[in-house]
Motif scaffolding. Structure first.
Motif, PDB file in Angstrom:
ATOM      1  N   ASP A 104      67.848 143.597  26.478  1.00  0.00           N
ATOM      2  CA  ASP A 104      67.202 144.904  26.575  1.00  0.00           C
ATOM      3  C   ASP A 104      66.526 145.049  27.936  1.00  0.00           C
ATOM      4  O   ASP A 104      66.670 144.200  28.814  1.00  0.00           O
ATOM      5  CB  ASP A 104      66.195 145.095  25.433  1.00  0.00           C
ATOM      6  N   SER A 105      65.740 146.108  28.066  1.00  0.00           N
ATOM      7  CA  SER A 105      65.128 146.409  29.363  1.00  0.00           C
ATOM      8  C   SER A 105      64.094 145.380  29.788  1.00  0.00           C
ATOM      9  O   SER A 105      63.774 145.280  30.978  1.00  0.00           O
ATOM     10  CB  SER A 105      64.485 147.799  29.314  1.00  0.00           C
ATOM     11  N   ALA A 106      63.563 144.621  28.839  1.00  0.00           N
ATOM     12  CA  ALA A 106      62.556 143.614  29.178  1.00  0.00           C
ATOM     13  C   ALA A 106      63.184 142.352  29.765  1.00  0.00           C
ATOM     14  O   ALA A 106      62.475 141.519  30.341  1.00  0.00           O
ATOM     15  CB  ALA A 106      61.735 143.260  27.946  1.00  0.00           C
ATOM     16  N   ASP A 107      64.485 142.203  29.622  1.00  0.00           N
ATOM     17  CA  ASP A 107      65.175 141.017  30.146  1.00  0.00           C
ATOM     18  C   ASP A 107      65.504 141.208  31.626  1.00  0.00           C
ATOM     19  O   ASP A 107      65.471 142.330  32.146  1.00  0.00           O
ATOM     20  CB  ASP A 107      66.458 140.777  29.342  1.00  0.00           C
ATOM     21  N   PRO A 108      65.823 140.098  32.320  1.00  0.00           N
ATOM     22  CA  PRO A 108      66.184 140.197  33.747  1.00  0.00           C
ATOM     23  C   PRO A 108      67.314 141.206  33.954  1.00  0.00           C
ATOM     24  O   PRO A 108      68.215 141.346  33.119  1.00  0.00           O
ATOM     25  CB  PRO A 108      66.634 138.777  34.095  1.00  0.00           C
ATOM     26  N   GLN A 109      67.276 141.894  35.071  1.00  0.00           N
ATOM     27  CA  GLN A 109      68.242 142.954  35.335  1.00  0.00           C
ATOM     28  C   GLN A 109      69.503 142.468  36.044  1.00  0.00           C
ATOM     29  O   GLN A 109      70.464 143.227  36.181  1.00  0.00           O
ATOM     30  CB  GLN A 109      67.569 144.045  36.173  1.00  0.00           C
ATOM     31  N   ASP A 110      69.513 141.225  36.496  1.00  0.00           N
ATOM     32  CA  ASP A 110      70.685 140.683  37.167  1.00  0.00           C
ATOM     33  C   ASP A 110      71.862 140.642  36.188  1.00  0.00           C
ATOM     34  O   ASP A 110      71.755 140.037  35.115  1.00  0.00           O
ATOM     35  CB  ASP A 110      70.381 139.282  37.698  1.00  0.00           C
ATOM     36  N   PRO A 111      73.000 141.282  36.503  1.00  0.00           N
ATOM     37  CA  PRO A 111      74.132 141.346  35.575  1.00  0.00           C
ATOM     38  C   PRO A 111      74.624 139.975  35.118  1.00  0.00           C
ATOM     39  O   PRO A 111      74.921 139.784  33.935  1.00  0.00           O
ATOM     40  CB  PRO A 111      75.205 142.080  36.373  1.00  0.00           C
ATOM     41  N   ALA A 112      74.716 139.015  36.026  1.00  0.00           N
ATOM     42  CA  ALA A 112      75.211 137.690  35.657  1.00  0.00           C
ATOM     43  C   ALA A 112      74.250 137.013  34.674  1.00  0.00           C
ATOM     44  O   ALA A 112      74.675 136.379  33.693  1.00  0.00           O
ATOM     45  CB  ALA A 112      75.399 136.840  36.907  1.00  0.00           C
ATOM     46  N   ARG A 117      72.116 138.524  32.685  1.00  0.00           N
ATOM     47  CA  ARG A 117      72.138 139.252  31.404  1.00  0.00           C
ATOM     48  C   ARG A 117      73.370 138.866  30.592  1.00  0.00           C
ATOM     49  O   ARG A 117      73.302 138.728  29.368  1.00  0.00           O
ATOM     50  CB  ARG A 117      72.113 140.767  31.670  1.00  0.00           C
ATOM     51  N   THR A 118      74.519 138.706  31.277  1.00  0.00           N
ATOM     52  CA  THR A 118      75.740 138.313  30.574  1.00  0.00           C
ATOM     53  C   THR A 118      75.576 136.928  29.940  1.00  0.00           C
ATOM     54  O   THR A 118      75.956 136.709  28.782  1.00  0.00           O
ATOM     55  CB  THR A 118      76.937 138.317  31.529  1.00  0.00           C
ATOM     56  N   LYS A 119      75.019 136.004  30.704  1.00  0.00           N
ATOM     57  CA  LYS A 119      74.821 134.650  30.198  1.00  0.00           C
ATOM     58  C   LYS A 119      73.799 134.639  29.062  1.00  0.00           C
ATOM     59  O   LYS A 119      73.980 133.943  28.043  1.00  0.00           O
ATOM     60  CB  LYS A 119      74.357 133.737  31.325  1.00  0.00           C
ATOM     61  N   LEU A 120      72.723 135.421  29.202  1.00  0.00           N
ATOM     62  CA  LEU A 120      71.682 135.488  28.177  1.00  0.00           C
ATOM     63  C   LEU A 120      72.227 136.085  26.882  1.00  0.00           C
ATOM     64  O   LEU A 120      71.948 135.588  25.778  1.00  0.00           O
ATOM     65  CB  LEU A 120      70.506 136.324  28.684  1.00  0.00           C
ATOM     66  N   ALA A 121      73.052 137.118  27.007  1.00  0.00           N
ATOM     67  CA  ALA A 121      73.648 137.748  25.824  1.00  0.00           C
ATOM     68  C   ALA A 121      74.558 136.767  25.094  1.00  0.00           C
ATOM     69  O   ALA A 121      74.534 136.669  23.854  1.00  0.00           O
ATOM     70  CB  ALA A 121      74.425 138.990  26.228  1.00  0.00           C
ATOM     71  N   ALA A 122      75.360 136.004  25.846  1.00  0.00           N
ATOM     72  CA  ALA A 122      76.263 135.023  25.233  1.00  0.00           C
ATOM     73  C   ALA A 122      75.470 133.928  24.537  1.00  0.00           C
ATOM     74  O   ALA A 122      75.836 133.483  23.435  1.00  0.00           O
ATOM     75  CB  ALA A 122      77.189 134.433  26.294  1.00  0.00           C
ATOM     76  N   THR A 123      74.383 133.490  25.156  1.00  0.00           N
ATOM     77  CA  THR A 123      73.558 132.433  24.560  1.00  0.00           C
ATOM     78  C   THR A 123      72.947 132.901  23.251  1.00  0.00           C
ATOM     79  O   THR A 123      72.956 132.168  22.248  1.00  0.00           O
ATOM     80  CB  THR A 123      72.444 132.017  25.539  1.00  0.00           C
ATOM     81  N   ARG A 124      72.407 134.111  23.253  1.00  0.00           N
ATOM     82  CA  ARG A 124      71.784 134.632  22.031  1.00  0.00           C
ATOM     83  C   ARG A 124      72.825 134.848  20.927  1.00  0.00           C
ATOM     84  O   ARG A 124      72.559 134.556  19.758  1.00  0.00           O
ATOM     85  CB  ARG A 124      71.058 135.941  22.339  1.00  0.00           C
ATOM     86  N   ARG A 125      73.996 135.346  21.298  1.00  0.00           N
ATOM     87  CA  ARG A 125      75.054 135.555  20.310  1.00  0.00           C
ATOM     88  C   ARG A 125      75.511 134.224  19.718  1.00  0.00           C
ATOM     89  O   ARG A 125      75.656 134.095  18.504  1.00  0.00           O
ATOM     90  CB  ARG A 125      76.235 136.276  20.949  1.00  0.00           C
ATOM     91  N   ASP A 126      75.696 133.230  20.559  1.00  0.00           N
ATOM     92  CA  ASP A 126      76.130 131.914  20.073  1.00  0.00           C
ATOM     93  C   ASP A 126      75.061 131.284  19.185  1.00  0.00           C
ATOM     94  O   ASP A 126      75.380 130.649  18.168  1.00  0.00           O
ATOM     95  CB  ASP A 126      76.433 130.987  21.253  1.00  0.00           C
TER      96      ASP A 126
END
Length: 287
Positions: free
Chosen positions: A140-148, A150-159
């Protein structure tokens, strides 16, 4: 807290009170007449003493006839009596592998397997998304804005979520109950003990009352005499199965809802409700 009150029960019956009053007045009048006839037999001082004694006796008898009572009242806090009945039939050994992700996430949060105060808002969003059948927003908006990042963070949370949900799907229903009672962030056993006096019971085709210290063991390894191949939800609702001298004000029924009896469970619960005993069913397992 106590209170005291002095009452005359004869006042509650006008007829009896009238009779008592008339009897006292008549006795007093006869006593005075008796004194007049005794004046020539005794001295005035003796006559006065006799009159006093007789009037005192009449007064005492009059008070007794009015039926005096000293009432003492007590205000005693009512302690709820709670019976917790856990279904240990064979179906409760089932693991809900095919439950939906929204259900699994709800169980994981209740058991403290995922989340804390700082992540509750995010998990609420994931819960709502899964219940609507959509993909959760992993960042979300509170997370770092760097695309790379955010992509890694999203994958970690999903896993991480998939790992937790996979672990939940392997838990038998009895294990979920045990953790809910003793290991969750707000253990149900401790919560209920803070409300009232708690009695514990496990049941299947038959029931057995157990001590708090042995509840987890009784759930994990049900006794053979409980007839675990069948399930009778009416057993915990029958007064004959309750612990001796225990009349619960509430019954908490933990079960997957499977019932092999021909009893009308709703009717039985209704009778208990009419008698002042409330039944709280807690369904364990996938809908």
């Amino acid at each position: 807290m106590t209170g005291r009150r002095f009452i005359l029960q004869a006042l509650e019956s006008p007829a009896w009170f009238g009779f008592c009053l008339a009897a006292v007045v008549l006795a007093a009048a006869l006593t005075v007449l008796l004194l007049r006839s005794q004046r020539r037999l005794v001295t005035p001082s003796v006559g006065t003493v006799l009159l006093s004694v007789r009037l005192v006796v009449i007064a005492i008898l009059g008070i007794v006839m009015l039926e005096p009572v000293l009432q003492r009242s007590y205000n005693v806090d009512h302690v709820p009596q709670i019976l917790v009945a856990v279904d240990v039939s064979a179906s409760m050994a089932t693991a809900d592998e095919y439950a939906g992700p929204a259900e699994k996430l709800r169980w994981a949060r209740a058991l403290g397997m995922i989340g804390n105060r700082s992540t509750d808002a995010r998990l609420d969003g994931w819960q709502a998304a899964l219940e609507s059948g959509s993909e959760p927003e992993w960042v979300d908006s509170a997370d770092p804005q760097d695309p790379a990042v955010r992509t890694k963070l999203a994958a970690t949370r999903r896993d991480n979520l998939e790992r937790v949900l996979s672990e939940v799907s392997r838990l038998p229903r009895t294990e979920i109950v045990s953790r809910l009672l003793t290991q969750s962030p707000q253990p149900l056993m401790s919560t209920l003990n803070g409300i009232g006096d708690v009695e514990w019971q496990v049941f299947a085709g038959q029931s057995a009352n157990v001590q708090p210290a042995t509840v987890a063991e009784a759930i994990a390894t049900p006794a053979d005499n409980l007839l675990t191949q069948t399930s009778n939800l009416s057993v915990p609702l029958e007064p004959g199965s309750w612990p001796a001298d225990a009349t619960p004000t509430s019954i908490v029924l933990l079960s997957d809802g499977r019932d092999h009896s021909r009893a009308d469970i709703v009717e039985a619960a209704g009778r208990l409700g009419t008698a002042g005993t409330r039944v709280f069913p807690v369904v364990v397992g996938s809908s």
